[in-house]
Design a protein around this motif. Structure first.
Motif, PDB file in Angstrom:
ATOM      1  N   MET A  13      11.207   9.166 -24.226  1.00  0.00           N
ATOM      2  CA  MET A  13      11.765   8.246 -23.258  1.00  0.00           C
ATOM      3  C   MET A  13      10.669   7.707 -22.352  1.00  0.00           C
ATOM      4  SD  MET A  13      14.734   8.940 -20.400  1.00  0.00           S
ATOM      5  CE  MET A  13      13.717  10.087 -19.473  1.00  0.00           C
ATOM      6  N   THR A  14      10.640   6.390 -22.153  1.00  0.00           N
ATOM      7  CA  THR A  14       9.703   5.770 -21.227  1.00  0.00           C
ATOM      8  C   THR A  14      10.360   5.670 -19.860  1.00  0.00           C
ATOM      9  OG1 THR A  14       8.681   4.489 -22.998  1.00  0.00           O
ATOM     10  CG2 THR A  14       8.302   3.744 -20.739  1.00  0.00           C
ATOM     11  N   ARG A  15       9.806   6.358 -18.901  1.00  0.00           N
ATOM     12  CA  ARG A  15      10.392   6.364 -17.560  1.00  0.00           C
ATOM     13  C   ARG A  15       9.929   5.148 -16.772  1.00  0.00           C
ATOM     14  NH1 ARG A  15      12.251  11.499 -15.889  1.00  0.00           N
ATOM     15  NH2 ARG A  15      11.956  13.094 -17.517  1.00  0.00           N
ATOM     16  N   PRO A  16      10.779   4.647 -15.868  1.00  0.00           N
ATOM     17  CA  PRO A  16      10.333   3.564 -14.980  1.00  0.00           C
ATOM     18  C   PRO A  16       9.188   4.043 -14.093  1.00  0.00           C
ATOM     19  CG  PRO A  16      12.733   3.824 -14.902  1.00  0.00           C
ATOM     20  CD  PRO A  16      12.193   5.005 -15.647  1.00  0.00           C
ATOM     21  N   LEU A  17       8.283   3.134 -13.785  1.00  0.00           N
ATOM     22  CA  LEU A  17       7.191   3.466 -12.876  1.00  0.00           C
ATOM     23  C   LEU A  17       7.719   3.582 -11.449  1.00  0.00           C
ATOM     24  CD1 LEU A  17       4.482   1.035 -14.251  1.00  0.00           C
ATOM     25  CD2 LEU A  17       4.378   3.528 -14.353  1.00  0.00           C
ATOM     26  N   ARG A  18       7.161   4.526 -10.721  1.00  0.00           N
ATOM     27  CA  ARG A  18       7.422   4.591  -9.276  1.00  0.00           C
ATOM     28  C   ARG A  18       6.139   5.014  -8.587  1.00  0.00           C
ATOM     29  NH1 ARG A  18      10.011   9.656  -6.706  1.00  0.00           N
ATOM     30  NH2 ARG A  18       9.547  11.373  -8.129  1.00  0.00           N
ATOM     31  N   PHE A  19       6.094   4.767  -7.277  1.00  0.00           N
ATOM     32  CA  PHE A  19       4.857   4.959  -6.527  1.00  0.00           C
ATOM     33  C   PHE A  19       5.147   5.686  -5.222  1.00  0.00           C
ATOM     34  CE2 PHE A  19       4.375   1.315  -9.262  1.00  0.00           C
ATOM     35  CZ  PHE A  19       3.117   1.505  -9.820  1.00  0.00           C
ATOM     36  N   GLY A  20       4.343   6.707  -4.940  1.00  0.00           N
ATOM     37  CA  GLY A  20       4.466   7.460  -3.698  1.00  0.00           C
ATOM     38  C   GLY A  20       3.210   7.350  -2.863  1.00  0.00           C
ATOM     39  N   VAL A  21       3.352   7.604  -1.565  1.00  0.00           N
ATOM     40  CA  VAL A  21       2.237   7.508  -0.623  1.00  0.00           C
ATOM     41  C   VAL A  21       2.156   8.788   0.197  1.00  0.00           C
ATOM     42  CG1 VAL A  21       1.236   6.239   1.311  1.00  0.00           C
ATOM     43  CG2 VAL A  21       2.532   5.008  -0.446  1.00  0.00           C
ATOM     44  N   VAL A  22       0.989   9.428   0.177  1.00  0.00           N
ATOM     45  CA  VAL A  22       0.745  10.592   1.039  1.00  0.00           C
ATOM     46  C   VAL A  22       0.321  10.056   2.401  1.00  0.00           C
ATOM     47  CG1 VAL A  22      -0.619  12.680   1.381  1.00  0.00           C
ATOM     48  CG2 VAL A  22       0.075  12.007  -0.931  1.00  0.00           C
ATOM     49  N   ALA A  23       1.169  10.253   3.403  1.00  0.00           N
ATOM     50  CA  ALA A  23       0.968   9.602   4.704  1.00  0.00           C
ATOM     51  C   ALA A  23       1.057  10.605   5.850  1.00  0.00           C
ATOM     52  CB  ALA A  23       1.997   8.489   4.902  1.00  0.00           C
ATOM     53  N   PRO A  24       0.042  11.445   6.030  1.00  0.00           N
ATOM     54  CA  PRO A  24       0.056  12.358   7.177  1.00  0.00           C
ATOM     55  C   PRO A  24      -0.002  11.590   8.491  1.00  0.00           C
ATOM     56  CG  PRO A  24      -2.106  12.324   6.135  1.00  0.00           C
ATOM     57  CD  PRO A  24      -1.200  11.548   5.242  1.00  0.00           C
ATOM     58  N   LEU A  25       0.545  12.196   9.513  1.00  0.00           N
ATOM     59  CA  LEU A  25       0.538  11.561  10.828  1.00  0.00           C
ATOM     60  C   LEU A  25      -0.793  11.873  11.496  1.00  0.00           C
ATOM     61  CD1 LEU A  25       3.552  11.680  13.332  1.00  0.00           C
ATOM     62  CD2 LEU A  25       1.227  11.028  13.938  1.00  0.00           C
ATOM     63  N   ARG A  26      -1.737  10.940  11.412  1.00  0.00           N
ATOM     64  CA  ARG A  26      -3.090  11.130  11.946  1.00  0.00           C
ATOM     65  C   ARG A  26      -3.396  10.176  13.099  1.00  0.00           C
ATOM     66  NH1 ARG A  26      -7.143   9.801   8.416  1.00  0.00           N
ATOM     67  NH2 ARG A  26      -5.786   8.449   7.184  1.00  0.00           N
ATOM     68  N   THR A  27      -2.382   9.406  13.531  1.00  0.00           N
ATOM     69  CA  THR A  27      -2.546   8.432  14.602  1.00  0.00           C
ATOM     70  C   THR A  27      -1.511   8.721  15.683  1.00  0.00           C
ATOM     71  OG1 THR A  27      -0.982   6.914  13.545  1.00  0.00           O
ATOM     72  CG2 THR A  27      -3.299   6.715  12.911  1.00  0.00           C
ATOM     73  N   ASP A  28      -1.366   7.791  16.628  1.00  0.00           N
ATOM     74  CA  ASP A  28      -0.250   7.911  17.556  1.00  0.00           C
ATOM     75  C   ASP A  28       1.046   7.607  16.801  1.00  0.00           C
ATOM     76  OD1 ASP A  28       0.532   4.860  18.178  1.00  0.00           O
ATOM     77  OD2 ASP A  28      -1.646   5.046  18.029  1.00  0.00           O
ATOM     78  N   LEU A  29       2.167   8.045  17.356  1.00  0.00           N
ATOM     79  CA  LEU A  29       3.445   7.930  16.657  1.00  0.00           C
ATOM     80  C   LEU A  29       3.839   6.478  16.369  1.00  0.00           C
ATOM     81  CD1 LEU A  29       5.900   9.318  15.450  1.00  0.00           C
ATOM     82  CD2 LEU A  29       6.928   9.336  17.746  1.00  0.00           C
ATOM     83  N   PRO A  30       3.752   5.532  17.324  1.00  0.00           N
ATOM     84  CA  PRO A  30       4.140   4.148  16.998  1.00  0.00           C
ATOM     85  C   PRO A  30       3.347   3.552  15.832  1.00  0.00           C
ATOM     86  CG  PRO A  30       4.001   4.433  19.374  1.00  0.00           C
ATOM     87  CD  PRO A  30       3.434   5.680  18.766  1.00  0.00           C
ATOM     88  N   THR A  31       2.043   3.859  15.766  1.00  0.00           N
ATOM     89  CA  THR A  31       1.229   3.332  14.666  1.00  0.00           C
ATOM     90  C   THR A  31       1.688   3.911  13.338  1.00  0.00           C
ATOM     91  OG1 THR A  31      -0.679   3.049  16.120  1.00  0.00           O
ATOM     92  CG2 THR A  31      -1.115   3.143  13.756  1.00  0.00           C
ATOM     93  N   TRP A  32       1.982   5.206  13.313  1.00  0.00           N
ATOM     94  CA  TRP A  32       2.445   5.829  12.079  1.00  0.00           C
ATOM     95  C   TRP A  32       3.814   5.285  11.670  1.00  0.00           C
ATOM     96  CZ3 TRP A  32       6.508   9.295  10.821  1.00  0.00           C
ATOM     97  CH2 TRP A  32       6.408   9.871   9.549  1.00  0.00           C
ATOM     98  N   LEU A  33       4.710   5.113  12.613  1.00  0.00           N
ATOM     99  CA  LEU A  33       6.040   4.578  12.286  1.00  0.00           C
ATOM    100  C   LEU A  33       5.944   3.161  11.727  1.00  0.00           C
ATOM    101  CD1 LEU A  33       8.102   5.877  15.351  1.00  0.00           C
ATOM    102  CD2 LEU A  33       8.139   6.753  12.995  1.00  0.00           C
TER     103      LEU A  33
END
Length: 268
Positions: free
Chosen positions: A1-21
């Motif tokens: 079976m060929t699965r649909p492609l999907r994409f994830g992002v590793v996004a640690p909170l390394r900035t102030d909260l508004p910038t990360w949001l």
């Protein structure tokens, strides 16, 4: 079976909260499927509440990439995973592994006992068992495992929904291709390719900052992708066709420049 492609992002909170949001919103708007958090205690907020915040803000799936099994009891990880699955209406994915290099030193620094390798793997097995008990018959929290050795691969073939292979930055694709094919011969699981290097840039929390990017490219390593979006899209499709990877995970620093690739390939 060929699965649909999907994409994830590793996004640690390394900035102030508004910038990360704001970054989380851009990731969601760009078509990525999953927002992921590494497990680095004290260097960022705890993954659980951070991921719950992201899930409340967007319709992204969320997950850990990945919990280090030695850092907490199996029942605690399972309970938190089940709770996040409930709070996100089924959008949480539990990523778990035996721990990154240097985990024993980290445990000692935190006043915790070292956990032998065999016990780390047993703790992952117990975590999944308890998670299935918490979930019951009406819920299935997906489990992603980061594995390498034969015992870890065997456990992943038995219990994981998604598998990524731990690999050195300068490792050639030949051995990883063999591991992927052997695993899929046992069971058709989703295969995830963690890409820590794009062009000459290295993703924080996904590879050491002194990673030799030229050596990785010379080895034709699967941790790398070209910086050019067209070339990256072509290589991603090649990896799906030739190896079976359908889930590609990148670092948050790449998310904006990689968005055209996601727009072109997402869901295919």
């Amino acid at each position: 079976m060929t699965r649909p492609l999907r994409f994830g992002v590793v996004a640690p909170l390394r900035t102030d909260l508004p910038t990360w949001l704001a970054q989380v919103r851009r990731i969601a708007d760009s078509g990525y499927s999953t927002l992921l958090m590494p497990d680095f205690p004290l260097l960022q907020p705890a993954p659980g509440p951070t991921l719950a915040t992201a899930a409340a803000l967007t319709d992204l799936r969320v997950g850990t990439w990945v919990y280090a099994s030695p850092l907490r009891p199996a029942w605690l990880t399972a309970w938190e995973a089940h709770s996040l699955s409930q709070l996100t209406d089924g959008r949480f994915e539990l990523g778990i592994g035996t721990g990154r290099p240097g985990i024993d030193d980290e445990l000692r620094d935190k006043g915790m006992p070292a956990v032998p390798p065999r016990e780390r793997l047993a703790r992952i097995r117990e975590t999944v068992r308890r998670l299935r008990d918490f979930d019951g018959p009406d819920r299935h929290t997906p489990v992603a495992m980061a594995v390498r050795g034969p015992k870890a691969r065997a456990l992943a073939a038995e219990a994981a929904d998604t598998v990524t292979f731990v690999q050195a930055p300068d490792e050639s694709r030949t051995e990883v291709t063999r591991l992927a094919r052997d695993l899929r011969a046992v069971r058709d699981v989703e295969l995830a390719n963690a890409v820590s290097v794009i062009g000459d840039r290295v993703a924080p929390h996904m590879a050491p900052p002194d990673t030799d990017t030229a050596a990785a490219r010379a080895a034709d390593s699967l941790v790398t992708l070209p910086e050019d979006p067209a070339a990256a899209a072509e290589e991603i499709q090649r990896r799906r066709e030739e190896i079976g990877f359908s889930y590609f995970v990148i670092g948050a620093d790449f998310a904006d420049t990689f968005a055209p690739v996601v727009a072109k390939l997402g869901g295919r």
